[in-house]
Design an enzyme around this catalytic site. Structure first.
Site, PDB file in Angstrom:
ATOM      1  N   GLU A  25      41.230 -23.455  19.342  1.00  0.00           N
ATOM      2  CA  GLU A  25      41.344 -24.729  20.068  1.00  0.00           C
ATOM      3  C   GLU A  25      40.008 -25.434  20.321  1.00  0.00           C
ATOM      4  OE1 GLU A  25      43.676 -23.695  23.549  1.00  0.00           O
ATOM      5  OE2 GLU A  25      45.303 -22.929  22.327  1.00  0.00           O
ATOM      6  N   GLU A  52      52.146 -19.720  16.846  1.00  0.00           N
ATOM      7  CA  GLU A  52      52.600 -19.555  18.243  1.00  0.00           C
ATOM      8  C   GLU A  52      53.851 -20.405  18.435  1.00  0.00           C
ATOM      9  OE1 GLU A  52      49.458 -20.278  21.084  1.00  0.00           O
ATOM     10  OE2 GLU A  52      47.970 -19.214  19.886  1.00  0.00           O
TER      11      GLU A  52
HETATM   12  O1  9MR Z   1      50.810 -17.089  26.622  1.00  0.00           O
HETATM   13  C1  9MR Z   1      49.522 -17.024  27.211  1.00  0.00           C
HETATM   14  C2  9MR Z   1      49.639 -16.991  28.714  1.00  0.00           C
HETATM   15  O2  9MR Z   1      50.244 -15.780  29.134  1.00  0.00           O
HETATM   16  C3  9MR Z   1      48.262 -17.115  29.336  1.00  0.00           C
HETATM   17  O3  9MR Z   1      48.388 -17.240  30.743  1.00  0.00           O
HETATM   18  C4  9MR Z   1      47.523 -18.330  28.778  1.00  0.00           C
HETATM   19  C5  9MR Z   1      46.098 -18.387  29.266  1.00  0.00           C
HETATM   20  O4  9MR Z   1      45.348 -17.336  28.770  1.00  0.00           O
HETATM   21  O5  9MR Z   1      47.477 -18.252  27.364  1.00  0.00           O
HETATM   22  C6  9MR Z   1      48.735 -18.238  26.768  1.00  0.00           C
HETATM   23  O6  9MR Z   1      48.576 -18.204  25.367  1.00  0.00           O
HETATM   24  C7  9MR Z   1      47.954 -19.338  24.786  1.00  0.00           C
HETATM   25  C8  9MR Z   1      47.214 -18.894  23.549  1.00  0.00           C
HETATM   26  O7  9MR Z   1      46.306 -17.872  23.871  1.00  0.00           O
HETATM   27  C9  9MR Z   1      46.479 -20.042  22.898  1.00  0.00           C
HETATM   28  N1  9MR Z   1      47.371 -21.144  22.636  1.00  0.00           N
HETATM   29  C10 9MR Z   1      48.197 -21.587  23.731  1.00  0.00           C
HETATM   30  C11 9MR Z   1      48.959 -20.400  24.305  1.00  0.00           C
HETATM   31  C12 9MR Z   1      49.925 -20.843  25.370  1.00  0.00           C
HETATM   32  O8  9MR Z   1      49.216 -21.368  26.445  1.00  0.00           O
END
Ligand code: 9MR
Length: 390
Positions: free
Chosen positions: A181, A286
């Site tokens: 990102e 994802e």
């Molecule tokens: O699913 C993840 C959630 O449990 C966490 O709180 C969050 C912050 O670390 O990250 C989520 O996963 C993200 C991923 O790492 C990157 N792309 C977006 C995902 C959804 O927010």
């Protein structure tokens, strides 16, 4: 590359899932939404025992696994994950703040367990993620006096982290989301400490370091909203620039945090085609499709910084998903997979962001405590019936 599942594995999965006591499941701490599906007849499926087998001729099918799942706090979820998916991504356990919370402290408990689990079951692992603006502690960018690091100091810290983490799992982790990102919606580089202190070549530096630390791992760039033409252009430029400078990048992960009316899937298709033309692998990394209304004034996508106050109007299906909405979800998934299958020659993997509706980040974003239905397994870990049509 898809692993064949043995009959005995499937039988034991079915037995475990059938024997699974639903009320016990729902009383577990992370089972936040106490819901049985209102659309019982549409959500109960018998025909598909394994998603990975169902999609085997098209692409590998993966899932994210949470720390609690990896550490066997939810054994049924793990059994389902093993049956349905051939590739795993740790949902949070390898993010900087989790795996390297303090300068001299590393926590490899969950990641070691995941590596062992994947090896036992002959499943692939995608490490997530080495360099990200989010979930990275402030100390990473500061010296002991709390002053900002210089470019050289931050590069040294980045290298030490990548060596320690990617190096530990060298030859055990199939691929890494090296940078996550890094782009804004308009295709410019996102403001971050990485950009501010190191400069725009922080991406090239990260890929170069990852290549040295884990030479046999595939190296990916991963982001959300890559269907947007401007963001797409930014990432294509990144890939071309890296290649022109002799830096290896093997793939682009298109996160798929979608909704019933978001995004325009033809734009997503255009991105798959355009990314493939750069010569790297393309993946959906994802995937989930929210059925819930999205706050009008907020940006869809997956910005983890977004946090809206919970309001009942945004959480309409607490007591079950109406048949008509489940049908909309089915139609949306059908449209999506029609496109994905048409381009399966370009797509190496489709990874869902979670095992089942019971434990999905969607229940907590962009506000906490909602009841969403974004995945292919329902809250009872049953495959939704429309999946037979995908
Ligand atoms: O699913 C993840 C959630 O449990 C966490 O709180 C969050 C912050 O670390 O990250 C989520 O996963 C993200 C991923 O790492 C990157 N792309 C977006 C995902 C959804 O927010």
């Amino acid at each position: 590359m898809n692993k064949k599942i043995t009959t005995s594995a499937l039988l034991s999965v079915s037995a475990m899932l059938l024997g699974c006591n639903n009320s016990a499941l729902l009383s577990e701490p992370a089972a936040k939404s106490k819901v049985t599906t209102g659309a019982a007849n549409i959500s109960q499926t018998k025909d598909i025992v394994s998603l990975q087998q169902h999609f085997a001729e098209h692409f590998k099918i993966g899932t994210a696994l949470s720390r609690a799942q990896i550490l066997k706090e939810f054994p049924q979820e793990l059994v389902a994950a093993k049956a349905h998916f051939s590739t795993f991504t740790p949902e949070n356990s390898m993010k900087w703040e989790r795996i390297h919370p303090e300068p001299e402290v590393y926590d490899f408990l969950a990641s070691d367990a995941l590596v062992a689990f994947a090896q036992e079951n002959n499943q692939e692992l995608v490490g997530h993620t080495l360099v990200w603006h989010s979930q990275t502690p402030d100390w990473v960018f500061e010296n002991d006096a709390g002053e900002p690091l210089t470019r050289e100091q931050l590069l040294a810290r980045m290298e030490q982290h990548i060596n320690k983490v990617a190096g530990r799992y060298k030859d055990k982790i199939f691929a890494w989301d090296v940078v996550n990102e890094a782009f804004n919606e308009d295709g410019t580089l996102r403001e971050s400490k990485w950009l501010e202190i190191i400069g725009p070549d922080f991406l090239a530096q990260a890929f170069t370091m990852a290549q040295k630390a884990a030479p046999n791992a595939k190296l990916y760039y991963n982001d959300y909203n890559l269907f947007k033409p401007e963001k797409r252009a930014g990432v294509i430029k990144l890939v071309n620039d890296l290649k022109a400078n002799g830096v290896r990048i093997d793939g682009i992960g298109m996160q798929g945090h979608y909704a019933l009316d978001y995004p325009d899937l033809s734009q997503m298709e255009d991105s798959i085609i355009a990314f493939a033309q750069t010569g790297v692998e393309v993946m959906i990394t994802e995937l989930d499709i929210s059925v819930l209304p999205f706050p009008e004034d907020s940006e869809q996508g997956a910005d983890v910084g977004l946090n809206v106050e919970l309001q009942a109007k945004y959480n309409p299906y607490v007591n079950g998903l109406p048949l008509a909405v489940e049908q909309q979800l089915a139609d949306r998934y059908k449209q999506l997979f029609t496109i994905l299958k048409q381009h399966s020659d370009k797509l190496s993997r489709v990874t869902f962001w979670g095992v089942s509706d019971r434990q999905t980040w969607r229940n907590d974003w962009p506000m906490t405590g909602r009841t969403d239905y974004p995945l292919l397994l329902d809250r009872e870990l049953k495959v939704k019936s429309f999946v037979t049509e995908l």
